[in-house]
Design a protein around this motif. Structure first.
Motif, short mmCIF file in Angstrom:
data_model
loop_
_atom_site.label_atom_id
_atom_site.label_comp_id
_atom_site.label_asym_id
_atom_site.label_seq_id
_atom_site.Cartn_x
_atom_site.Cartn_y
_atom_site.Cartn_z
N ASN A 168 -45.50 39.65 115.16
CA ASN A 168 -44.37 38.54 114.43
C ASN A 168 -43.90 37.94 115.59
O ASN A 168 -43.05 37.55 115.41
CB ASN A 168 -43.77 39.45 113.43
CG ASN A 168 -44.01 39.72 112.57
OD1 ASN A 168 -44.58 39.23 111.69
ND2 ASN A 168 -43.89 41.55 112.05
N PHE A 220 -37.30 37.54 112.42
CA PHE A 220 -37.36 38.19 112.90
C PHE A 220 -37.02 38.52 114.84
O PHE A 220 -36.33 37.17 115.20
CB PHE A 220 -39.03 38.65 113.58
CG PHE A 220 -40.00 39.05 112.30
CD1 PHE A 220 -39.59 40.59 112.30
CD2 PHE A 220 -40.01 37.73 111.93
CE1 PHE A 220 -40.88 40.53 111.10
CE2 PHE A 220 -40.78 38.29 111.19
CZ PHE A 220 -41.42 39.74 110.38
N VAL A 241 -39.76 40.95 103.85
CA VAL A 241 -40.29 40.81 105.39
C VAL A 241 -40.59 39.44 106.24
O VAL A 241 -41.27 38.93 105.79
CB VAL A 241 -41.81 41.82 105.84
CG1 VAL A 241 -41.92 41.60 107.30
CG2 VAL A 241 -41.16 43.08 105.55
N GLY A 242 -39.46 39.36 107.58
CA GLY A 242 -39.33 38.23 107.68
C GLY A 242 -38.09 37.20 107.24
O GLY A 242 -38.63 36.28 107.55
N ASP A 270 -38.10 43.49 112.24
CA ASP A 270 -37.16 42.44 110.79
C ASP A 270 -35.94 42.21 110.91
O ASP A 270 -35.27 43.24 111.26
CB ASP A 270 -38.15 43.12 109.86
CG ASP A 270 -37.36 42.06 107.93
OD1 ASP A 270 -37.09 41.12 108.41
OD2 ASP A 270 -36.88 42.84 107.24
#
Length: 215
Positions: A75, A93, A123-124, A102
């Motif tokens: 990421n 992130f 997530v993100g 995250d």
């Protein structure tokens, strides 16, 4: 006879001293991104870390094109720099780039959700959803006027709808009794009423009537 110093040495012949080619870039053919190593009568060049070649020609290694050459997190974004690379976590992130965690925007209050919306961490990223009784995109939520349309409320036909922020309530009209969602006619004639003596009370939907006795 004559004595002549070998290549890589200087002196008068009987005495020869090694030439340190690495002490002056004009004495060697090493690339600017290479390290010069002096040796007796000679030298060699090796490309610096992050570069590849024979030392006299050195090309930048593109670490970002090969995942085995960089330690960037899945990421993170990899950016090549001369002789190296840089990792930076993508939006949503945080971390060093080699380690990205995250960001919980809902916990950190970094979301832009309306005060009348729920924040859901992804997530993100995150999503905003308007509360029941409100409509909008989550960043902006407007109260729904349930009373403006009978299909939006459960008030009885004999009740009055009162809109409120995010909700509504129902109250039975005068002459009816119930919780507003169910309203029954109140029989005023069975209790105290205002009909005068010598008259009969007649119940009507939501009201009553007084009719004088014959004579």
């Amino acid at each position: 006879f004559t004595c002549t110093c070998h290549d890589g040495f200087h002196g008068n012949g009987p005495f020869c001293t090694d030439i340190d080619e690495c002490s002056n870039s004009s004495l060697n053919g090493c690339h600017s991104n290479a390290t010069c190593h002096n040796q007796p009568g000679s030298y060699n060049c090796t490309c610096k870390a992050g570069f590849t070649g024979d030392g006299k020609t050195c090309r930048d290694v593109k670490e970002c094109l090969n995942s085995t050459l960089n330690q960037c997190h899945v990421n993170a974004t990899c950016v090549d720099t001369p002789g190296s690379h840089h990792c930076s976590c993508v939006s949503g992130f945080s971390g060093s780039g080699e380690d990205c965690q995250d960001i919980n925007e809902c916990e950190n209050k970094t979301d832009n959700c309306d005060s009348n919306a729920n924040c859901t961490n992804n997530v993100g990223s995150f999503t905003c959803t308007c509360h029941d009784g409100f409509h909008g995109n989550g960043s902006f939520c407007t109260d729904i006027d349930e009373c403006s349309n009978s299909s939006l409320n459960e008030c009885h036909t004999n009740a009055t709808c009162h809109n409120g922020p995010g909700s509504y309530n129902c109250t039975c009209k005068a002459g009816f009794t119930g919780d507003g969602k169910t309203c029954r006619d109140k029989n005023e004639c069975t209790g105290k009423h205002v009909c005068p003596p010598n008259s009969n009370c007649t119940n009507t939907p939501g009201s009553y009537a007084c009719i004088c006795i014959a004579g």
